[in-house]
Every structure is written in C-alpha cells, then in structure tokens.
Motif scaffolding. Structure first.
Motif, short mmCIF file in Angstrom:
data_model
loop_
_atom_site.label_atom_id
_atom_site.label_comp_id
_atom_site.label_asym_id
_atom_site.label_seq_id
_atom_site.Cartn_x
_atom_site.Cartn_y
_atom_site.Cartn_z
N ALA A 140 0.77 -1.23 0.07
CA ALA A 140 -0.04 0.07 -0.02
C ALA A 140 0.73 1.25 0.00
CB ALA A 140 -0.89 -0.07 1.24
N LYS A 141 2.02 1.15 0.86
CA LYS A 141 2.71 2.56 1.08
C LYS A 141 3.54 2.68 -0.58
CE LYS A 141 2.02 3.78 5.14
NZ LYS A 141 1.53 5.05 5.44
N HIS A 142 4.08 1.56 -1.08
CA HIS A 142 4.52 1.86 -2.56
C HIS A 142 3.39 2.28 -3.44
CE1 HIS A 142 7.86 -0.73 -1.04
NE2 HIS A 142 8.58 -0.20 -2.25
N ILE A 143 2.13 1.74 -3.53
CA ILE A 143 1.15 2.30 -4.31
C ILE A 143 1.04 3.85 -3.94
CG2 ILE A 143 -1.21 2.17 -4.81
CD1 ILE A 143 -1.30 -0.95 -4.51
N GLU A 144 0.93 4.19 -2.83
CA GLU A 144 0.69 5.64 -2.64
C GLU A 144 1.83 6.21 -3.15
OE1 GLU A 144 -0.25 8.16 1.54
OE2 GLU A 144 0.93 6.58 1.73
N ARG A 145 3.15 5.80 -3.21
CA ARG A 145 4.06 6.75 -3.69
C ARG A 145 4.11 6.58 -5.18
NH1 ARG A 145 10.64 6.14 -2.05
NH2 ARG A 145 11.16 7.73 -3.55
N TYR A 146 4.06 5.35 -5.81
CA TYR A 146 4.31 5.35 -7.17
C TYR A 146 3.12 5.39 -8.17
CZ TYR A 146 8.79 4.22 -5.56
OH TYR A 146 10.23 4.33 -5.00
N ALA A 147 1.73 5.11 -7.47
CA ALA A 147 0.66 4.96 -8.42
C ALA A 147 -0.48 5.07 -7.54
CB ALA A 147 0.47 3.46 -8.98
N PRO A 148 -0.80 6.27 -7.05
CA PRO A 148 -1.95 6.61 -6.21
C PRO A 148 -3.18 6.87 -6.77
CG PRO A 148 -0.48 8.69 -6.54
CD PRO A 148 0.33 7.39 -7.20
N GLU A 149 -3.26 6.87 -8.14
CA GLU A 149 -4.52 6.89 -8.94
C GLU A 149 -4.95 5.57 -9.50
OE1 GLU A 149 -6.69 9.57 -8.79
OE2 GLU A 149 -5.03 10.33 -7.45
N ALA A 150 -4.15 4.68 -9.47
CA ALA A 150 -4.30 3.11 -9.71
C ALA A 150 -5.51 2.31 -9.33
CB ALA A 150 -3.08 2.28 -9.79
N TRP A 151 -6.16 1.68 -9.84
CA TRP A 151 -7.39 0.84 -9.22
C TRP A 151 -6.55 -0.36 -8.84
CZ3 TRP A 151 -12.34 2.30 -7.89
CH2 TRP A 151 -12.58 3.60 -8.53
N ARG A 164 -8.52 -4.60 4.05
CA ARG A 164 -8.71 -3.73 5.24
C ARG A 164 -7.48 -3.32 5.51
NH1 ARG A 164 -8.88 -0.26 8.59
NH2 ARG A 164 -9.96 -0.36 10.49
N THR A 165 -6.25 -3.88 5.44
CA THR A 165 -4.82 -3.30 5.50
C THR A 165 -4.52 -2.49 4.37
OG1 THR A 165 -4.17 -5.43 6.32
CG2 THR A 165 -2.37 -4.24 5.51
N LEU A 166 -4.89 -2.54 3.36
CA LEU A 166 -4.43 -1.49 2.17
C LEU A 166 -5.11 -0.16 2.37
CD1 LEU A 166 -5.20 -3.86 -1.02
CD2 LEU A 166 -3.09 -3.15 -0.21
N TYR A 167 -6.31 -0.27 2.93
CA TYR A 167 -6.87 1.19 3.20
C TYR A 167 -6.53 1.66 4.70
CZ TYR A 167 -10.47 1.09 -0.19
OH TYR A 167 -11.11 0.98 -1.63
N ALA A 168 -6.08 0.85 5.56
CA ALA A 168 -5.37 1.16 6.88
C ALA A 168 -4.07 2.00 6.65
CB ALA A 168 -5.26 0.06 7.72
N ALA A 169 -3.36 1.39 5.56
CA ALA A 169 -1.98 1.93 5.31
C ALA A 169 -2.08 3.13 4.48
CB ALA A 169 -1.21 0.84 4.58
N PHE A 170 -3.06 3.20 3.43
CA PHE A 170 -3.28 4.22 2.30
C PHE A 170 -4.68 4.54 2.26
CE2 PHE A 170 -2.90 5.15 -2.48
CZ PHE A 170 -3.20 6.65 -2.16
N PRO A 171 -5.24 5.39 3.20
CA PRO A 171 -6.67 5.71 3.11
C PRO A 171 -7.21 5.95 1.88
CG PRO A 171 -5.42 6.62 4.85
CD PRO A 171 -4.42 6.09 4.27
N GLY A 172 -6.35 6.62 0.92
CA GLY A 172 -6.84 7.18 -0.50
C GLY A 172 -6.64 6.09 -1.61
N ILE A 173 -6.48 5.02 -1.22
CA ILE A 173 -6.45 3.87 -2.24
C ILE A 173 -7.59 3.58 -2.93
CG2 ILE A 173 -6.69 1.90 -0.60
CD1 ILE A 173 -4.14 0.68 -2.14
N LYS A 174 -7.52 3.31 -4.06
CA LYS A 174 -8.84 2.83 -4.72
C LYS A 174 -8.85 1.27 -4.97
CE LYS A 174 -8.35 5.59 -8.55
NZ LYS A 174 -8.79 6.49 -9.58
#
Length: 463
Positions: A140-151, A164-174
C-alpha cells in the motif's frame, strides 16, 4: 460496443505475484480473448524466475493467431518499477511458503481442530493474516508513492484483512477485493432451475441476488430469476436435499475433489436461519462452531465435503511447475479457457466500456447495516467509468448478524495486533475464534504459541 476510451488500448497492468501459476495464467487467458483492451502487463514476484517464465508464456500466447488481445508481458525486478505510473494493480500472492501453510492447517489437528481451508478464519486464517498484513502495508505504501491513482484488485486471502490493510496503510487507495464464491451459489440456483424446474439456458449471471456479509461468509436475502422469487424454490431444495445433497457436478464428485461439496451446509444454514449462505461449504464450515461441521474427519465426510490438505497443495505445485516448464519451452500449448472471473469486466467498466454490478469487498460506508463503518464487507457494487459505488444492501437479521459480527470484530482485533505487533492481542483473537474457542483456553494458548513460533520469521519486530 465501440471503444469509448483510447486509454483502453494502451493500458498498464501491474501484477504483484506475477509468477503465479494459477491466477496469472487465468488473467492471461481472459485478456487474450478480450478485443477491447490492449497494453502491457508488468509481472513482479519475489520469485523473479517465475515472473520471467510467465512473461515468456504470455508473450508467446499474444503471438498466436487465435488471440485477439494485444498484450506485452514484462518481468520487472522491483516493486517500485512495477508500479510506476500503472493504471491497474492486481495482487495475488501466497504469504509464506507451503511449510507455513502446513503448520496453519495441520498443527491445530493435534488439538482436535480440523480446518477445511485454513486461509480466512480459524487458527490458520489468523496466522496467515499476521504474515500477510506487513506485506500488504508495504504494498500500500508503494502504491501511494508510485501509483496513487491506480485501481487495485485483490485476490489474496484472507480477503477481508488484505483489503482492510490496504486502506489502513493508504486511506486514499482505490482498492477492492474480488471473490467468486457467490458465483458458485448462483450456479447452484441455475442448476436448480434447469434440472428441477425445466428452465433452459439459465446462466449464473441471470440469477440476481442481494449480497450481505463478509468474504467467505456471505449471505443472500434476495434471489430472483426474470423477476421470479427463488426463495420458495430454494426452501424446497434445502428440505428435499438436506441429507442427500445437491451437487453442481456429477453426484458423488465431492468424494473425488476436496474443492467440491454436496452443499449440505448450504441447506443446513438455510433451514436454520432462513437466508441463503453464499460461499462454498468448506469455507462456511470454518466460520461456525467446531462441533457443527468440523468436529472430526468423520463428521466432515458426513456433511459431504472435504479437507484440503497441504500435501495436495505440494503435489499440485510440483505439477504446475512441470507445466510451466513445458509452456516456457514451447512443448505444450497454452489452453485458452474462460475463467469465469470478472476482473477484466471490472477493468472495462472502470474505463467506461459499459457498466457492471457484482459482489466485491470494500470498506463499509453504510452499505451493510449493523456492522462497524470502515470494516471491510462484501456486498454488490456498481462499476462504471472511473467509479465504484457500493450498493446499499440493508441489514442482516439479528441472528445472522451476530454470527457475522463476531468475525468482523475479531478481524479488526487481528489487524490491530499485526499493526502494533501485539502478541497478547493476537492470542486474544485466537481465543475469540469459534474454532479455537471450542478447546480449553490453556490448550488454545499452547497451540497459538507453537503456531506463532513456526511463522515468526515472517513477523519482523515482534517479540
């Protein structure tokens, strides 16, 4: 349908777990027969050789004249490189090795706890979650940094805690989680209509259902076919076949495959609670008290389902490795086979190529009443261009909601334990589980400590 989005022909999909010999091959097959999508699939795996082999397999497949999907497969060596600027992320990994899974599934048997899957709840599900949550936090932290708009599409179990963990680590994740268990229940009702009521050509998609619950413990309070209420028919089915069972495949197939069942647990739960349980029997069994369906192997056999052993998984892995070698060397042709999964359909809908309503796992925004907000639940959702909206499913009856919430709250406890590296809290979650709580607390504690030690190398920072 005319292509409405030029991006659909120049997509980048990142596959985390890209060395997979199951889900990854399924994605290749689904992409190969889809004419409206094209682009690049980046394959990332801690087993770099397997990812490279899949790139060879995928690129050879793309060159075939019977393949309409124009895809290039690339094996990449770092997660950051795999994610940089990607459009979609698919996650399908195995947290740990089969040896850890062997402990998850079979060590509890020494204490009289049998698990038919061992990857979602129960002692095995707990340990698998503790290994998975740190991995998903990092993803999730890598997605937040490198692909925050990705589904982000998750297929890994334990599904609920992965999402649940993905959202806990990066609340803005899709992110959302996909599971085909509800499909199996739709197929069961389609067979019911075809074989017992004379309907012809009933597809599982024709069965419209309202989905409520959590992954692998989902329930239906509505099911219709062409506007016809199927609950009275299902009630008759559950009574008539309560003992004999009613199988999707040939009668007795459950004895030949530990992934099959006669749906007796489906019918038993319907007759007890009045709702249709919408997951496979081998998953449903693990959410209930131990002495209901999993008391011992004889009890399991009497309910006409099976225990999926790790020995079977080891043997299957060897066979898949051999098959991968033949595919890489060109000694075997890749078989194009419809998977029945909806990942590609979801991608198309998010790109504006039609709409799709289907069941997914998302944080609760109120779509499921009686369950804490933020907890990941499984309901239907509507996919459309750049949009994913959960469908308001309602609230489960109190008796069923009590069963579901026990697991919801325990999964939240497991998440907190993993994020804070709190062994005492993880033990509390074990003691709260319906399977583990069926044995004396001192035995459950001993079992937990042995299982914890066996998986500790995957838990950095814990005592």
């Amino acid at each position: 349908m005319a292509n409405q989005n030029p991006k659909s022909k120049n997509l980048t999909i990142t596959y985390i777990g890209g060395g997979s010999k199951g889900w990854a091959w399924g994605l290749m097959s689904d992409l190969a027969v889809e004419p409206e999508l094209a682009g690049t699939v980046r394959l990332y795996d801690i087993d770099a050789e397997s990812a490279q082999n899949n790139a060879i397999i995928g690129n050879r497949l793309s060159q075939r004249p019977d393949v309409v999907g124009n895809w290039t497969y690339e094996a990449v060596l770092s997660l950051s490189e795999a994610l940089e600027g990607t459009d979609f992320v698919i996650i399908s990994i195995v947290p740990g090795s089969l040896e850890e899974m062997r402990t998850d599934v079979h060590l509890p048997e020494e204490y009289g706890i049998y698990q038919s899957v061992g990857d979602t709840v129960g002692p095995g599900g707990l340990m698998r979650a503790l290994r998975t949550i740190p991995i998903y936090t990092d993803i999730a932290k890598h997605i937040e940094r490198y692909a925050p708009e990705a589904w982000v599409i998750n297929y890994t179990n334990p599904m609920t805690l992965c999402v649940r963990t993905l959202y806990a680590a990066f609340p803005g994740i899709k992110a959302f989680g996909c599971c085909h268990e509800v499909f199996g229940t739709q197929k069961l009702m389609a067979k019911m209509l075809t074989e017992l009521h004379g309907e012809q050509d009933v597809k599982r998609e024709d069965i419209k259902v309202n989905v409520l619950g959590i992954n692998h413990f989902t329930w239906l309070d509505s099911a219709t076919y062409q506007g016809r209420d199927l609950f009275p028919l299902y009630r008759d089915l559950s009574i008539q076949y309560a003992e004999e069972g009613f199988e999707l495949r040939d009668k007795g197939h459950w004895m030949n495959s530990t992934f099959s069942s006669a749906n007796r647990i489906h019918f038993d739960l319907f007759n007890k609670y009045g709702l249709i349980a919408a997951a496979g029997d081998r998953h449903l069994a693990e959410f209930m008290p131990l002495n209901w369906y999993l008391k011992d192997p004889e009890t399991v056999k009497s309910w006409k389902f099976g225990l999926t052993t790790v020995d079977w998984r080891v043997k299957n892995k060897v066979q898949l490795l051999e098959k991968a070698g033949r595919l890489v060397r060109g000694e075997q042709e890749f078989e194009l086979k419809e998977t029945g999964e909806e990942g590609v359909k979801m991608i198309k809908a998010l790109l504006g190529l039609g709409e799709l309503a289907t069941n997914v796992n998302l944080p609760n925004q109120g779509q499921l009443g009686g369950v804490p907000l933020g907890a990941v639940v499984e309901t239907n959702a509507l996919f459309s261009e750049a949009s994913l909206r959960p469908v308001m499913a309602g609230t489960l009856p109190a008796a069923v909601n009590a069963l579901v919430n026990r697991h919801v709250l325990n999964q939240e406890t497991i998440l907190e334990a993993a994020l804070t590296k709190n062994k005492a809290l993880a033990l509390a979650a074990m003691l709260n589980d319906p399977l583990a709580s069926s044995i004396p607390p001192d035995q459950a504690t001993e079992m937990f400590n042995r299982m914890f030690e066996a998986t500790k190398r995957y838990l950095p920072g814990w005592e």
